[in-house]
Design an enzyme around this catalytic site. Structure first.
Site, PDB file in Angstrom:
ATOM      1  N   SER A  26      -0.437  -2.129   3.378  1.00  0.00           N
ATOM      2  CA  SER A  26      -0.626  -2.923   2.157  1.00  0.00           C
ATOM      3  C   SER A  26       0.346  -4.090   2.094  1.00  0.00           C
ATOM      4  O   SER A  26       1.540  -3.916   2.328  1.00  0.00           O
ATOM      5  CB  SER A  26      -0.391  -2.049   0.921  1.00  0.00           C
ATOM      6  OG  SER A  26      -1.161  -0.894   1.005  1.00  0.00           O
ATOM      7  N   HIS A  56      -7.155  -3.825   1.517  1.00  0.00           N
ATOM      8  CA  HIS A  56      -7.252  -3.651   2.974  1.00  0.00           C
ATOM      9  C   HIS A  56      -8.506  -4.388   3.448  1.00  0.00           C
ATOM     10  O   HIS A  56      -9.600  -4.122   2.946  1.00  0.00           O
ATOM     11  CB  HIS A  56      -7.403  -2.172   3.345  1.00  0.00           C
ATOM     12  CG  HIS A  56      -6.181  -1.346   3.090  1.00  0.00           C
ATOM     13  ND1 HIS A  56      -5.364  -0.902   4.105  1.00  0.00           N
ATOM     14  CD2 HIS A  56      -5.628  -0.892   1.948  1.00  0.00           C
ATOM     15  CE1 HIS A  56      -4.369  -0.197   3.589  1.00  0.00           C
ATOM     16  NE2 HIS A  56      -4.506  -0.171   2.276  1.00  0.00           N
ATOM     17  N   HIS A  78      -8.336   5.783   6.384  1.00  0.00           N
ATOM     18  CA  HIS A  78      -7.476   6.909   6.013  1.00  0.00           C
ATOM     19  C   HIS A  78      -8.258   8.215   6.068  1.00  0.00           C
ATOM     20  O   HIS A  78      -9.473   8.232   5.880  1.00  0.00           O
ATOM     21  CB  HIS A  78      -6.929   6.713   4.583  1.00  0.00           C
ATOM     22  CG  HIS A  78      -6.112   5.478   4.404  1.00  0.00           C
ATOM     23  ND1 HIS A  78      -6.686   4.237   4.227  1.00  0.00           N
ATOM     24  CD2 HIS A  78      -4.771   5.289   4.386  1.00  0.00           C
ATOM     25  CE1 HIS A  78      -5.720   3.328   4.102  1.00  0.00           C
ATOM     26  NE2 HIS A  78      -4.552   3.941   4.196  1.00  0.00           N
ATOM     27  N   TYR A  80      -8.236  10.463   3.837  1.00  0.00           N
ATOM     28  CA  TYR A  80      -8.821  10.783   2.533  1.00  0.00           C
ATOM     29  C   TYR A  80     -10.155  10.089   2.278  1.00  0.00           C
ATOM     30  O   TYR A  80     -10.870  10.415   1.335  1.00  0.00           O
ATOM     31  CB  TYR A  80      -7.843  10.482   1.381  1.00  0.00           C
ATOM     32  CG  TYR A  80      -7.403   9.036   1.265  1.00  0.00           C
ATOM     33  CD1 TYR A  80      -8.263   8.045   0.821  1.00  0.00           C
ATOM     34  CD2 TYR A  80      -6.106   8.656   1.607  1.00  0.00           C
ATOM     35  CE1 TYR A  80      -7.858   6.724   0.719  1.00  0.00           C
ATOM     36  CE2 TYR A  80      -5.684   7.345   1.509  1.00  0.00           C
ATOM     37  CZ  TYR A  80      -6.564   6.386   1.068  1.00  0.00           C
ATOM     38  OH  TYR A  80      -6.155   5.081   0.986  1.00  0.00           O
ATOM     39  N   GLU A  81     -10.491   9.122   3.130  1.00  0.00           N
ATOM     40  CA  GLU A  81     -11.787   8.467   2.959  1.00  0.00           C
ATOM     41  C   GLU A  81     -12.924   9.349   3.467  1.00  0.00           C
ATOM     42  O   GLU A  81     -14.099   9.022   3.287  1.00  0.00           O
ATOM     43  CB  GLU A  81     -11.802   7.131   3.710  1.00  0.00           C
ATOM     44  CG  GLU A  81     -10.912   6.086   3.073  1.00  0.00           C
ATOM     45  CD  GLU A  81     -10.823   4.819   3.908  1.00  0.00           C
ATOM     46  OE1 GLU A  81     -11.778   4.032   3.887  1.00  0.00           O
ATOM     47  OE2 GLU A  81      -9.799   4.625   4.587  1.00  0.00           O
ATOM     48  N   ALA A 108       2.769   1.488   3.067  1.00  0.00           N
ATOM     49  CA  ALA A 108       3.422   1.582   1.763  1.00  0.00           C
ATOM     50  C   ALA A 108       3.688   3.057   1.526  1.00  0.00           C
ATOM     51  O   ALA A 108       2.880   3.902   1.909  1.00  0.00           O
ATOM     52  CB  ALA A 108       2.500   1.026   0.687  1.00  0.00           C
ATOM     53  N   MET A 206       0.237   8.364   2.836  1.00  0.00           N
ATOM     54  CA  MET A 206      -1.059   8.963   3.196  1.00  0.00           C
ATOM     55  C   MET A 206      -1.596   8.430   4.522  1.00  0.00           C
ATOM     56  O   MET A 206      -2.802   8.498   4.767  1.00  0.00           O
ATOM     57  CB  MET A 206      -2.071   8.676   2.081  1.00  0.00           C
ATOM     58  CG  MET A 206      -1.624   9.110   0.692  1.00  0.00           C
ATOM     59  SD  MET A 206      -2.787   8.544  -0.558  1.00  0.00           S
ATOM     60  CE  MET A 206      -1.880   8.901  -2.071  1.00  0.00           C
ATOM     61  N   SER A 207      -0.729   7.866   5.340  1.00  0.00           N
ATOM     62  CA  SER A 207      -1.230   7.294   6.603  1.00  0.00           C
ATOM     63  C   SER A 207      -0.215   7.512   7.721  1.00  0.00           C
ATOM     64  O   SER A 207       0.598   8.430   7.664  1.00  0.00           O
ATOM     65  CB  SER A 207      -1.481   5.793   6.412  1.00  0.00           C
ATOM     66  OG  SER A 207      -0.256   5.098   6.226  1.00  0.00           O
ATOM     67  N   ASN A 230       7.293   2.464  -4.673  1.00  0.00           N
ATOM     68  CA  ASN A 230       7.433   3.152  -5.975  1.00  0.00           C
ATOM     69  C   ASN A 230       8.324   4.374  -5.806  1.00  0.00           C
ATOM     70  O   ASN A 230       8.498   4.866  -4.689  1.00  0.00           O
ATOM     71  CB  ASN A 230       6.051   3.610  -6.466  1.00  0.00           C
ATOM     72  CG  ASN A 230       5.330   4.461  -5.441  1.00  0.00           C
ATOM     73  OD1 ASN A 230       4.739   3.933  -4.492  1.00  0.00           O
ATOM     74  ND2 ASN A 230       5.408   5.769  -5.593  1.00  0.00           N
ATOM     75  N   HIS A 242      -1.985   2.641  -8.237  1.00  0.00           N
ATOM     76  CA  HIS A 242      -2.206   1.873  -7.012  1.00  0.00           C
ATOM     77  C   HIS A 242      -1.785   0.407  -7.208  1.00  0.00           C
ATOM     78  O   HIS A 242      -1.249  -0.228  -6.302  1.00  0.00           O
ATOM     79  CB  HIS A 242      -3.683   1.976  -6.613  1.00  0.00           C
ATOM     80  CG  HIS A 242      -4.017   1.294  -5.314  1.00  0.00           C
ATOM     81  ND1 HIS A 242      -3.375   1.600  -4.127  1.00  0.00           N
ATOM     82  CD2 HIS A 242      -4.912   0.314  -5.014  1.00  0.00           C
ATOM     83  CE1 HIS A 242      -3.875   0.836  -3.157  1.00  0.00           C
ATOM     84  NE2 HIS A 242      -4.795   0.053  -3.671  1.00  0.00           N
TER      85      HIS A 242
HETATM   86  N1  HPA Z   1       2.655   8.827  -2.543  1.00  0.00           N
HETATM   87  C1  HPA Z   1       1.786   8.788  -1.525  1.00  0.00           C
HETATM   88  N2  HPA Z   1       1.408   7.669  -0.931  1.00  0.00           N
HETATM   89  C2  HPA Z   1       1.940   6.528  -1.375  1.00  0.00           C
HETATM   90  C3  HPA Z   1       2.849   6.480  -2.431  1.00  0.00           C
HETATM   91  C4  HPA Z   1       3.230   7.702  -3.058  1.00  0.00           C
HETATM   92  O1  HPA Z   1       4.027   7.755  -3.999  1.00  0.00           O
HETATM   93  N3  HPA Z   1       3.180   5.175  -2.627  1.00  0.00           N
HETATM   94  C5  HPA Z   1       2.502   4.458  -1.700  1.00  0.00           C
HETATM   95  N4  HPA Z   1       1.742   5.271  -0.939  1.00  0.00           N
END
Ligand code: HPA
Length: 268
Positions: A26, A56, A78, A80-81, A108, A206-207, A230, A242
């Site tokens: 990202s 993306h 990903h 999760y997709e 990210a 998540m990647s 974050n 997001h």
């Molecule tokens: N958790 C999981 N995936 C993420 C996060 C998070 O806090 N921030 C960016 N991708």
């Protein structure tokens, strides 16, 4: 399958032989836009997975940057997709067959370590695969790598040193830490984040981990860099969105791009 994909790409690029592969997370898409010499939408590449996530793009971009021949993934798919682990890591195998020796993985991630802050960049020193699966499950192609590959140094120590030196030159503080991979797409609960911290994690995302496993298995050097966008769940009282991830990634991208450019210049 792999042979057809690679042949298609080589025909398209007229045998541009990339030496370095970058997966752009990202906020980093601009790097591809700025240097693009030739690009192919994933949807046109045989057997390539295409991402449908906001922020993306979904194209393979070829460029010469800092004198290095580079292939960039502008967007990744990903787990999760709904794609299989083997599908989301297919592009890494393609990179290997295109001639790539070094892979730069970016993402990210949420800050699990309480001394890290949103906006920090973190060099991944190791990871914990908590996705409940492994991209190497299935028949093994001995031509790509061994059945039981060693994973004791996925993230190349020399590359980490080069990145650290680049950070010092640029005046960018780089954190070091362990990346914890969860499947998503839901963000974690505070209890899960506490568990991750107890297990030794500094960031969560998540990647990246499936890609790092496959790149290491194929014998490529790997460096991973997370943009901490974050505080992970429960570290602050704020709810996760997001949009916040995208916003912080955008704020950090200037430094992130500078770091990657200097890294490219100095990678042996
Ligand atoms: N958790 C999981 N995936 C993420 C996060 C998070 O806090 N921030 C960016 N991708």
């Amino acid at each position: 399958m792999l042979k057809d994909t690679v042949e298609f790409i080589n025909n398209f690029t007229k045998n541009f032989k990339p030496e370095i592969g970058i997966v752009l997370g990202s906020g980093l898409g601009e790097l591809a836009d700025k240097y693009c010499r030739c690009k192919i939408p994933y949807s046109r590449i045989p057997d390539f997975p295409s991402s449908r996530i906001k922020g993306h793009k979904g194209q393979l971009v070829f460029a010469t940057i800092e004198g290095r021949r580079v292939v960039m993934m502008q967007g990744r798919s990903h787990f999760y997709e709904g794609y299989s682990m083997s599908k989301i890591t297919y592009p890494i195998k393609v990179m290997k067959e295109l001639g790539v020796k070094t892979v730069i993985l970016t993402n990210a991630a949420g800050a699990v370590n309480k001394s890290f802050r949103p906006g920090d960049l973190m060099i991944i020193t190791d990871h914990i695969n908590f996705m409940g699966s492994n991209p190497l499950i299935g028949p093994n192609d001995e031509k790509l790598g061994p059945r039981f590959p060693d994973m004791s140094e996925i993230y190349d120590k020399k590359l980490i040193k080069i990145a650290d030196a680049a950070g010092r030159i640029l005046g960018i503080t780089l954190r070091h830490g362990v990346y914890f991979a969860s499947t998503g797409p839901s963000y974690e609960t505070p209890a899960e984040i506490n568990m991750m911290r107890t297990l030794g994690a500094d960031a969560v995302g998540m990647s990246t981990v499936p890609e790092a496993i496959v790149a290491n298995y194929c014998g490529m050097k790997v460096i991973g860099i997370s943009c901490l966008t974050n505080y992970a769940a429960g570290v602050s009282t704020k709810k996760l969105e997001h949009e916040e991830v995208i916003e912080t990634a955008n704020n950090v991208k200037e430094n992130f791009v500078k770091l990657i450019l200097l890294l490219l210049k100095n990678v042996k």
